[in-house]
Motif scaffolding. Structure first.
Motif, mmCIF file in Angstrom:
data_model
loop_
_atom_site.group_PDB
_atom_site.id
_atom_site.type_symbol
_atom_site.label_atom_id
_atom_site.label_comp_id
_atom_site.label_asym_id
_atom_site.label_seq_id
_atom_site.Cartn_x
_atom_site.Cartn_y
_atom_site.Cartn_z
ATOM 1 N N ASN A 1 0.801 -1.220 0.000
ATOM 2 C CA ASN A 1 0.000 0.000 0.000
ATOM 3 C C ASN A 1 0.837 1.274 0.000
ATOM 4 O OD1 ASN A 1 -2.545 -1.336 0.067
ATOM 5 N ND2 ASN A 1 -2.213 -1.794 2.236
ATOM 6 N N ARG A 2 2.147 1.136 -0.163
ATOM 7 C CA ARG A 2 2.992 2.330 -0.217
ATOM 8 C C ARG A 2 2.725 3.119 -1.496
ATOM 9 N NH1 ARG A 2 8.291 1.368 -0.996
ATOM 10 N NH2 ARG A 2 7.664 -0.461 -2.163
ATOM 11 N N ILE A 3 2.900 4.433 -1.436
ATOM 12 C CA ILE A 3 2.833 5.270 -2.624
ATOM 13 C C ILE A 3 4.243 5.323 -3.213
ATOM 14 C CG2 ILE A 3 2.283 7.545 -3.543
ATOM 15 C CD1 ILE A 3 -0.103 5.912 -2.480
ATOM 16 N N ASN A 4 4.422 4.711 -4.355
ATOM 17 C CA ASN A 4 5.735 4.541 -4.969
ATOM 18 C C ASN A 4 5.760 5.302 -6.294
ATOM 19 O OD1 ASN A 4 8.252 3.636 -5.715
ATOM 20 N ND2 ASN A 4 7.775 1.465 -5.548
ATOM 21 N N ALA B 1 4.538 13.769 1.583
ATOM 22 C CA ALA B 1 5.051 14.756 2.535
ATOM 23 C C ALA B 1 4.166 14.826 3.778
ATOM 24 C CB ALA B 1 5.145 16.127 1.872
ATOM 25 N N GLN B 2 2.851 14.635 3.590
ATOM 26 C CA GLN B 2 1.927 14.684 4.720
ATOM 27 C C GLN B 2 2.034 13.431 5.581
ATOM 28 O OE1 GLN B 2 0.107 17.175 5.579
ATOM 29 N NE2 GLN B 2 -0.224 18.456 3.804
ATOM 30 N N THR B 3 2.135 12.270 4.936
ATOM 31 C CA THR B 3 2.092 11.011 5.671
ATOM 32 C C THR B 3 3.432 10.639 6.291
ATOM 33 O OG1 THR B 3 2.521 9.785 3.616
ATOM 34 C CG2 THR B 3 0.221 10.112 4.262
ATOM 35 N N GLU B 4 4.529 11.228 5.821
ATOM 36 C CA GLU B 4 5.841 10.879 6.342
ATOM 37 C C GLU B 4 6.358 11.892 7.348
ATOM 38 O OE1 GLU B 4 8.296 10.396 2.931
ATOM 39 O OE2 GLU B 4 7.389 8.469 2.346
ATOM 40 N N ARG B 5 5.466 12.728 7.877
ATOM 41 C CA ARG B 5 5.858 13.707 8.880
ATOM 42 C C ARG B 5 6.338 12.998 10.136
ATOM 43 N NH1 ARG B 5 3.669 18.793 8.398
ATOM 44 N NH2 ARG B 5 3.293 18.915 10.636
ATOM 45 N N THR B 6 7.362 13.526 10.773
ATOM 46 C CA THR B 6 7.947 12.892 11.957
ATOM 47 C C THR B 6 7.513 13.549 13.255
ATOM 48 O OG1 THR B 6 9.902 14.328 11.895
ATOM 49 C CG2 THR B 6 9.991 12.271 10.616
ATOM 50 N N GLY B 7 6.806 14.649 13.174
ATOM 51 C CA GLY B 7 6.407 15.359 14.384
ATOM 52 C C GLY B 7 7.430 16.397 14.823
ATOM 53 N N SER B 8 8.440 16.612 14.017
ATOM 54 C CA SER B 8 9.461 17.591 14.335
ATOM 55 C C SER B 8 8.946 19.006 14.079
ATOM 56 C CB SER B 8 10.716 17.322 13.487
ATOM 57 O OG SER B 8 11.591 18.427 13.507
#
Length: 363
Positions: A216-219, A268-275
C-alpha cells in the motif's frame, strides 16, 4: 538568613498576584464544513474503473475527525475527449464502477470525471491525458536476510528495470501485490480423524496455503535525475514465511505532472515525523472542483494512466529447513491455514492467471 517583614510581604504579594492572574481559557471549537473526497482513475487496462466518493469528517475537536460519510446517491460519469462516456454505477457504499465494458482508456486521449451530487452541485476534474509508459524490461531479485522480530521475516526485494524515454518528461507510479506461501498448525486430517498435530513444522493437513498481500505504499518517481537512462526501482518486498513459490504481480503506471505532484504532497503529509521542522500540514487538494465555483476544490485525485503489467513466479531453491524454521517459525498461527491468514486461497491451491508469468529461480 534574616528576611525583613517588608521583603516577606512583597514576596507573598507577588506570589498571590501571579497566581490570581492565571485564567483558564477555553479555545473555540472549529467546525469546518465537510469536503468532497474523491479517489478514482482510468487506465489502459480492462475495466471496470473504480471511483470512490465520501465526505471528510468535521473538525470538531483539536483534530480532524477521520470518520468518513460515504456518498451513495451521486451520478458519476467518466468522459473522454471524443465525447464518449460511461456511467459509473454504485457497487458498494461510496464505491462506483464503470458500466460500459467497451469504454477503455487509450494512450493520447484525454479524460474527465463528472460528479453530480444530490444537493445540486456538480464537480468536474481537470482533463487528464494518458501518456505512454515504457515496458518493464526485466525484474531483479535480491534476498534480504535481515528480519525484524514480531514485525516481518526475511524478504525478497523485487525491482522493476525499465529504460526512460529520451527527450521527454516522464512520471511514474508502481503498485504490486503477491501470493506468498504460509504455514499454520493445520487441523486433524479428514476423513482419518487424526489427533491434533503437536509439532507445527510437521503438520501437513490444512496447514499450507497462499496468502494474498498488497503493498500500500505510494511509490512514485520523476525522471528528472534519470532522464533517458535505466530505471531500477524497488517495487515489492515479499516476506518469506515458509517454503514455496512467490507469485508477484507488478504494475508500472504513467502519471501526469499534476498527479505526480499530488502524490508527492501526499507523501510529505504522511511521512511527517512530528518535528518542529516539519512543514505545516495542508489539505490534499487535487484536480477536482465545483463547476460553478472553481475555489470549491475537492480532496483527492482523478488520474489517467497507461499500465504495463508484469507477473513473475519466484522459486526459492536453497532454503535450509533448520534455518527457515529459526527465522519464520514465529509466524506460524493456529488452525486451518486458510482461516488463519486473511485473503488466503484454499489449502495448497495456486492462484490462477500465472501461466505466462516469468519464472525466476533463487539459488
Amino acid at each position: 538568613m534574616f528576611i525583613s517583614p517588608i521583603k516577606r510581604y512583597c514576596v507573598l504579594f507577588f506570589a498571590f498576584f501571579t497566581w490570581s492572574c492565571i485564567k483558564k481559557i477555553t479555545a473555540p471549537i472549529r467546525n469546518a464544513a465537510p469536503l468532497l473526497v474523491v479517489e478514482g482513475a482510468i487506465t489502459t487496462q480492462p475495466n471496470p474503473y473504480i471511483i470512490k466518493l465520501s465526505y471528510s469528517g468535521d473538525f470538531t475537536t483539536s483534530r480532524i475527525d477521520t470518520s468518513q460519510s460515504f456518498i451513495n446517491d451521486a451520478i458519476v460519469v467518466i468522459q473522454d475527449s471524443d465525447g464518449d462516456s460511461t456511467l459509473c454505477e454504485l457497487a458498494s457504499p461510496g464505491t462506483y464502477q464503470s458500466s460500459d465494458t467497451n469504454f477503455i482508456g487509450k494512450i493520447g486521449h484525454t479524460y474527465m470525471l463528472k460528479i453530480h451530487l444530490s444537493d445540486g452541485k456538480t464537480y468536474v476534474s481537470k482533463p487528464e491525458i494518458i501518456f505512454q509508459v515504457p515496458p518493464i524490461d526485466s525484474i531483479s531479485i535480491i534476498y534480504d536476510s535481515s528480519t525484524i522480530s514480531g514485525v516481518r521475516p526475511n524478504q525478497f526485494i523485487t525491482s522493476a528495470n525499465s529504460h526512460d524515454p529520451v527527450n521527454s518528461e516522464n512520471f511514474y507510479r508502481w503498485t504490486a501485490s503477491a501470493y506468498v506461501p504460509r504455514k499454520s498448525w493445520g487441523e486433524p486430517c479428514v476423513p482419518f480423524n487424526d489427533p491434533p498435530c503437536t509439532d507445527p513444522y510437521m503438520c501437513t493437513c490444512y496447514a499450507l496455503c497462499e496468502q494474498y498481500i498488497q503493498d500500500n505504499r505510494i511509490n512514485v518517481l520523476s525522471d528528472k535525475l534519470v532522464s533517458g537512462r535505466e530505471i531500477v526501482q524497488p517495487v515489492f518486498f515479499s516476506p518469506v514465511y515458509w517454503f514455496g513459490k512467490h507469485f508477484v504481480d507488478i504494475k508500472q503506471y504513467s502519471l501526469s505532472k499534476s498527479a505526480y505532484y499530488f502524490w508527492q504532497q501526499y507523501l510529505a503529509q504522511t511521512e511527517r515525523t512530528g518535528s518542529i521542522l516539519d512543514p505545516l500540514p495542508a489539505p490534499l487538494l487535487g484536480n477536482i472542483f465545483n463547476a460553478a465555483d472553481s475555489n470549491d476544490i475537492a480532496l483527492g485525485l482523478f488520474s489517467a494512466s497507461d499500465v504495463f503489467e508484469k507477473k513473475i513466479i519466484i522459486i526459492p531453491y536453497s532454503f535450509q529447513q533448520y534455518w527457515l524454521e529459526s527465522t519464520a517459525g514465529q509466524y506460524i498461527e493456529q488452525g486451518d491455514c486458510h482461516s488463519a491468514y486473511p485473503n488466503s486461497l484454499p489449502d495448497n491451491s495456486e492462484p490462477l492467471g500465472w501461466d505466462d508469468a516469468d519464472i525466476i529461480g533463487f539459488h
